[in-house]
Design a protein around this motif. Structure first.
Motif, PDB file in Angstrom:
ATOM      1  N   ALA A   1       0.829  -1.207   0.000  1.00 58.39           N
ATOM      2  CA  ALA A   1       0.000   0.000   0.000  1.00 58.39           C
ATOM      3  C   ALA A   1       0.865   1.259   0.000  1.00 58.39           C
ATOM      4  CB  ALA A   1      -0.927  -0.011   1.212  1.00 58.39           C
ATOM      5  N   LEU A   2       1.925   1.245   0.792  1.00 56.18           N
ATOM      6  CA  LEU A   2       2.826   2.405   0.828  1.00 56.18           C
ATOM      7  C   LEU A   2       3.509   2.607  -0.522  1.00 56.18           C
ATOM      8  CD1 LEU A   2       4.464   1.941   4.353  1.00 56.18           C
ATOM      9  CD2 LEU A   2       2.757   3.646   3.682  1.00 56.18           C
ATOM     10  N   ASP A   3       3.924   1.510  -1.142  1.00 54.70           N
ATOM     11  CA  ASP A   3       4.585   1.612  -2.444  1.00 54.70           C
ATOM     12  C   ASP A   3       3.616   2.115  -3.509  1.00 54.70           C
ATOM     13  OD1 ASP A   3       7.035   1.030  -4.072  1.00 54.70           O
ATOM     14  OD2 ASP A   3       5.637  -0.303  -5.110  1.00 54.70           O
ATOM     15  N   ALA A   4       2.371   1.638  -3.462  1.00 53.61           N
ATOM     16  CA  ALA A   4       1.372   2.095  -4.431  1.00 53.61           C
ATOM     17  C   ALA A   4       1.076   3.581  -4.246  1.00 53.61           C
ATOM     18  CB  ALA A   4       0.091   1.281  -4.276  1.00 53.61           C
ATOM     19  N   THR A   5       1.029   4.016  -3.001  1.00 52.25           N
ATOM     20  CA  THR A   5       0.810   5.444  -2.731  1.00 52.25           C
ATOM     21  C   THR A   5       1.947   6.284  -3.299  1.00 52.25           C
ATOM     22  OG1 THR A   5      -0.384   4.885  -0.697  1.00 52.25           O
ATOM     23  CG2 THR A   5       0.423   7.144  -0.914  1.00 52.25           C
ATOM     24  N   ARG A   6       3.171   5.797  -3.140  1.00 55.60           N
ATOM     25  CA  ARG A   6       4.329   6.511  -3.691  1.00 55.60           C
ATOM     26  C   ARG A   6       4.230   6.619  -5.210  1.00 55.60           C
ATOM     27  NH1 ARG A   6       8.368   5.088  -6.468  1.00 55.60           N
ATOM     28  NH2 ARG A   6       7.880   2.862  -6.235  1.00 55.60           N
ATOM     29  N   VAL A   7       3.816   5.526  -5.852  1.00 54.56           N
ATOM     30  CA  VAL A   7       3.698   5.523  -7.315  1.00 54.56           C
ATOM     31  C   VAL A   7       2.657   6.542  -7.772  1.00 54.56           C
ATOM     32  CG1 VAL A   7       2.979   4.140  -9.298  1.00 54.56           C
ATOM     33  CG2 VAL A   7       4.492   3.149  -7.579  1.00 54.56           C
ATOM     34  N   ILE A   8       1.535   6.610  -7.050  1.00 51.46           N
ATOM     35  CA  ILE A   8       0.487   7.572  -7.405  1.00 51.46           C
ATOM     36  C   ILE A   8       1.003   9.000  -7.267  1.00 51.46           C
ATOM     37  CG2 ILE A   8      -1.749   8.502  -6.684  1.00 51.46           C
ATOM     38  CD1 ILE A   8      -2.574   5.638  -5.970  1.00 51.46           C
ATOM     39  N   LEU A   9       1.701   9.265  -6.182  1.00 50.64           N
ATOM     40  CA  LEU A   9       2.239  10.609  -5.959  1.00 50.64           C
ATOM     41  C   LEU A   9       3.303  10.979  -6.988  1.00 50.64           C
ATOM     42  CD1 LEU A   9       2.518  10.602  -2.051  1.00 50.64           C
ATOM     43  CD2 LEU A   9       0.773  11.710  -3.464  1.00 50.64           C
ATOM     44  N   ASP A  10       3.980   9.963  -7.530  1.00 47.22           N
ATOM     45  CA  ASP A  10       5.011  10.209  -8.545  1.00 47.22           C
ATOM     46  C   ASP A  10       4.437  10.342  -9.951  1.00 47.22           C
ATOM     47  OD1 ASP A  10       6.944  10.194  -6.622  1.00 47.22           O
ATOM     48  OD2 ASP A  10       7.607   8.129  -6.995  1.00 47.22           O
ATOM     49  N   GLY A  11       3.120  10.232 -10.078  1.00 48.63           N
ATOM     50  CA  GLY A  11       2.501  10.421 -11.388  1.00 48.63           C
ATOM     51  C   GLY A  11       2.118   9.152 -12.108  1.00 48.63           C
ATOM     52  N   GLY A  12       2.056   8.046 -11.392  1.00 45.86           N
ATOM     53  CA  GLY A  12       1.624   6.798 -12.010  1.00 45.86           C
ATOM     54  C   GLY A  12       2.766   6.044 -12.659  1.00 45.86           C
ATOM     55  N   VAL A  13       2.405   5.047 -13.454  1.00 49.93           N
ATOM     56  CA  VAL A  13       3.400   4.199 -14.123  1.00 49.93           C
ATOM     57  C   VAL A  13       3.096   4.158 -15.612  1.00 49.93           C
ATOM     58  CG1 VAL A  13       3.788   2.753 -12.103  1.00 49.93           C
ATOM     59  CG2 VAL A  13       1.970   2.153 -13.698  1.00 49.93           C
ATOM     60  N   GLU A  14       4.044   3.614 -16.340  1.00 49.83           N
ATOM     61  CA  GLU A  14       3.798   3.404 -17.762  1.00 49.83           C
ATOM     62  C   GLU A  14       2.589   2.496 -17.936  1.00 49.83           C
ATOM     63  OE1 GLU A  14       5.276   4.852 -20.287  1.00 49.83           O
ATOM     64  OE2 GLU A  14       6.525   6.002 -18.889  1.00 49.83           O
ATOM     65  N   GLN A  15       1.829   2.752 -18.978  1.00 53.46           N
ATOM     66  CA  GLN A  15       0.572   2.027 -19.170  1.00 53.46           C
ATOM     67  C   GLN A  15       0.809   0.522 -19.262  1.00 53.46           C
ATOM     68  OE1 GLN A  15      -1.881   3.645 -22.231  1.00 53.46           O
ATOM     69  NE2 GLN A  15      -3.231   1.870 -22.312  1.00 53.46           N
ATOM     70  N   VAL A  16       0.042  -0.224 -18.467  1.00 54.84           N
ATOM     71  CA  VAL A  16       0.097  -1.682 -18.473  1.00 54.84           C
ATOM     72  C   VAL A  16      -1.076  -2.205 -19.285  1.00 54.84           C
ATOM     73  CG1 VAL A  16       0.100  -3.750 -17.042  1.00 54.84           C
ATOM     74  CG2 VAL A  16       1.166  -1.657 -16.195  1.00 54.84           C
ATOM     75  N   SER A  17      -0.842  -3.234 -20.062  1.00 55.95           N
ATOM     76  CA  SER A  17      -1.898  -3.783 -20.904  1.00 55.95           C
ATOM     77  C   SER A  17      -3.039  -4.342 -20.055  1.00 55.95           C
ATOM     78  CB  SER A  17      -1.335  -4.895 -21.788  1.00 55.95           C
ATOM     79  OG  SER A  17      -2.389  -5.596 -22.423  1.00 55.95           O
ATOM     80  N   PRO A  18      -4.233  -3.742 -20.134  1.00 53.83           N
ATOM     81  CA  PRO A  18      -5.366  -4.275 -19.365  1.00 53.83           C
ATOM     82  C   PRO A  18      -5.726  -5.703 -19.766  1.00 53.83           C
ATOM     83  CG  PRO A  18      -5.832  -2.056 -20.160  1.00 53.83           C
ATOM     84  CD  PRO A  18      -4.603  -2.516 -20.860  1.00 53.83           C
ATOM     85  N   GLY A  19      -5.525  -6.025 -21.041  1.00 51.91           N
ATOM     86  CA  GLY A  19      -5.840  -7.376 -21.497  1.00 51.91           C
ATOM     87  C   GLY A  19      -4.982  -8.421 -20.816  1.00 51.91           C
ATOM     88  N   SER A  20      -3.692  -8.126 -20.692  1.00 52.04           N
ATOM     89  CA  SER A  20      -2.776  -9.049 -20.026  1.00 52.04           C
ATOM     90  C   SER A  20      -3.147  -9.210 -18.553  1.00 52.04           C
ATOM     91  CB  SER A  20      -1.343  -8.530 -20.148  1.00 52.04           C
ATOM     92  OG  SER A  20      -0.450  -9.334 -19.410  1.00 52.04           O
ATOM     93  N   MET A  21      -3.490  -8.095 -17.904  1.00 59.69           N
ATOM     94  CA  MET A  21      -3.868  -8.147 -16.490  1.00 59.69           C
ATOM     95  C   MET A  21      -5.167  -8.921 -16.295  1.00 59.69           C
ATOM     96  SD  MET A  21      -2.920  -4.261 -15.266  1.00 59.69           S
ATOM     97  CE  MET A  21      -3.335  -4.598 -13.557  1.00 59.69           C
TER      98      MET A  21
END
Length: 307
Positions: free
Chosen positions: A103-123
Motif C-alpha cells: 500500500a505504501l509503495d502504491a501510494t508513492r507511485v500515485i504521488l510520482d505520477g503513475g506508471v507506464e501504461q500496463v496492458s489491461p488485457g494481459s492483467m
C-alpha cells in the motif's frame, strides 16, 4: 483426562492438503512474479509475491503439523498444539506486513505520477486464471478438514489471493471497457489503484489470524459455537444425573479442546464412583466434536467453585 474426539485419519488428510497447497503456491508464485515483471504490473507482482510468501508459510504449517501429530512426549506432556495458533499468527503478521508495504509503495507511485501504461488485457487474463485456481484450492482446503486451524489459515490465504486476483480482473475489464473515454492519462494510475484496493480487501484476513493467535495463546475462551456445543452436551448429562448448572470453562488451542465442568453437590450424597460415571457420560457426549478433548469433571461441595 485426555481423549481424542478427532479420528486419526484426519491427520494425514491435513498434511496432504497442505502439500497440495504448497505445490499450487509454487506454481502460481512463479507465474505471478514472472508475469508481473514481464507486464510491468505492480498489482500482478504483488499477487506473485503474496503467493510466494504464502508458499514459505505453508512449509512452516506443514512442519508444525508433523510436530503436532507426534502427540504428547516426555518433554511436552500436553503435546505441541500451541504451534497451530503460533503459526497462524505468524502468517497473519507476515501477510499484514506485505499489505502495508504494498500500500505504501502504491501510494508513492500515485504521488510520482503513475506508471507506464500496463496492458489491461494481459492483467485481465492473469486475474481470471489465478482467481479460478485460488478459488479451487480454497474450496479443496475448506472441505479437507474443517476442524484444522492450519487448513483454516491456509484457506484464508487462498481466499485473500482470490480476492486480489478478482480485483486485478475487475479493474482490467473496466479499463478495457472505458479506455476510449478515459484516455491514457487515468490508466497510468490503474495499477497502483488496484494495489491499494486489493490491500484494503486483504487486511481483514491477517488481522483475524493475529487475533486467533492472541486469543488461543492467552488461553481465551473458545468461539461461541464451540462453547455452545459443549454446554448443550454437559447440560444434558447434568440433567440426566440430577445435577445443577455447572461452572463450565471451555478453551481451545489448535485441535485441542479443554473442558472443565464443576458441579456443586450435597455433602455425603456422592462419591468418587459417581463422579467417574458423570465424567464418562460427558466424555461420551463429546466424542462427536472434531477436536482432541481434554476433559476434567469435578463434583464438589465447595460453592466457590462456581465463581
Amino acid at each position: 483426562m485426555g481423549m481424542s474426539g478427532r479420528p486419526d485419519a484426519h491427520l494425514p488428510r491435513e498434511r496432504s492438503a497442505l502439500r497440495l497447497s504448497l505445490v499450487a503456491s509454487a506454481v502460481l508464485a512463479v507465474l505471478g512474479v514472472g508475469w508481473g515483471m514481464a507486464a510491468g504490473s505492480q498489482a500482478i507482482l504483488l499477487d506473485g509475491v503474496y503467493t510466494l510468501i504464502g508458499m514459505a508459510l505453508t512449509s512452516l504449517s506443514l512442519r508444525a503439523a508433523r510436530l503436532m501429530d507426534a502427540g504428547p512426549t516426555p518433554r511436552y506432556p500436553f503435546g505441541r498444539e500451541s504451534l497451530a495458533p503460533l503459526v497462524v499468527g505468524m502468517q497473519g503478521l507476515v501477510l499484514l506486513g506485505t499489505c502495508v508495504y504494498a500500500a505504501l509503495d502504491a501510494t508513492r507511485v500515485i504521488l510520482d505520477g503513475g506508471v507506464e501504461q500496463v496492458s489491461p488485457g494481459s492483467m485481465a487474463a492473469y486475474g481470471l486464471l489465478t482467481a479460478v485456481a485460488a478459488l479451487a484450492v480454497h474450496r479443496y482446503l475448506r472441505r479437507s478438514d474443517p476442524a484444522s486451524d492450519l487448513l483454516d489459515a491456509e484457506a484464508r490465504q487462498w481466499w485473500a489471493g482470490a480476492l486480489l486476483s478478482l480485483v486485478v480482473l475487475t479493474g482490467s475489464v473496466l479499463a478495457l471497457l472505458f479506455s476510449d473515454r478515459l484516455g491514457s492519462g487515468p490508466q497510468r494510475y490503474l495499477d497502483p489503484v488496484l494495489v491499494l484496493a486489493a490491500c484494503l480487501l486483504l487486511v481483514p484476513q491477517p488481522v483475524r489470524m493475529i487475533r486467533t493467535m492472541a486469543v488461543e495463546l492467552l488461553e481465551g475462551a473458545a468461539d461461541q459455537p464451540v462453547q455452545q456445543a459443549v454446554s448443550d452436551r454437559v447440560d444434558r448429562v447434568g440433567a440426566q444425573f440430577g445435577l445443577g448448572q455447572p461452572a463450565l470453562r471451555v478453551g481451545k488451542i489448535g485441535r485441542k479442546l479443554y473442558v472443565e465442568a464443576d458441579f456443586i453437590v450435597e455433602a455425603g450424597c456422592w462419591d468418587i464412583a459417581d463422579e467417574d460415571r458423570v465424567r464418562r457420560e460427558i466424555a461420551s457426549q463429546l466424542t462427536d466434536l472434531p477436536y482432541d478433548v481434554w476433559l476434567n469433571v469435578e463434583l464438589t461441595t465447595d460453592p466457590t467453585r462456581l465463581r
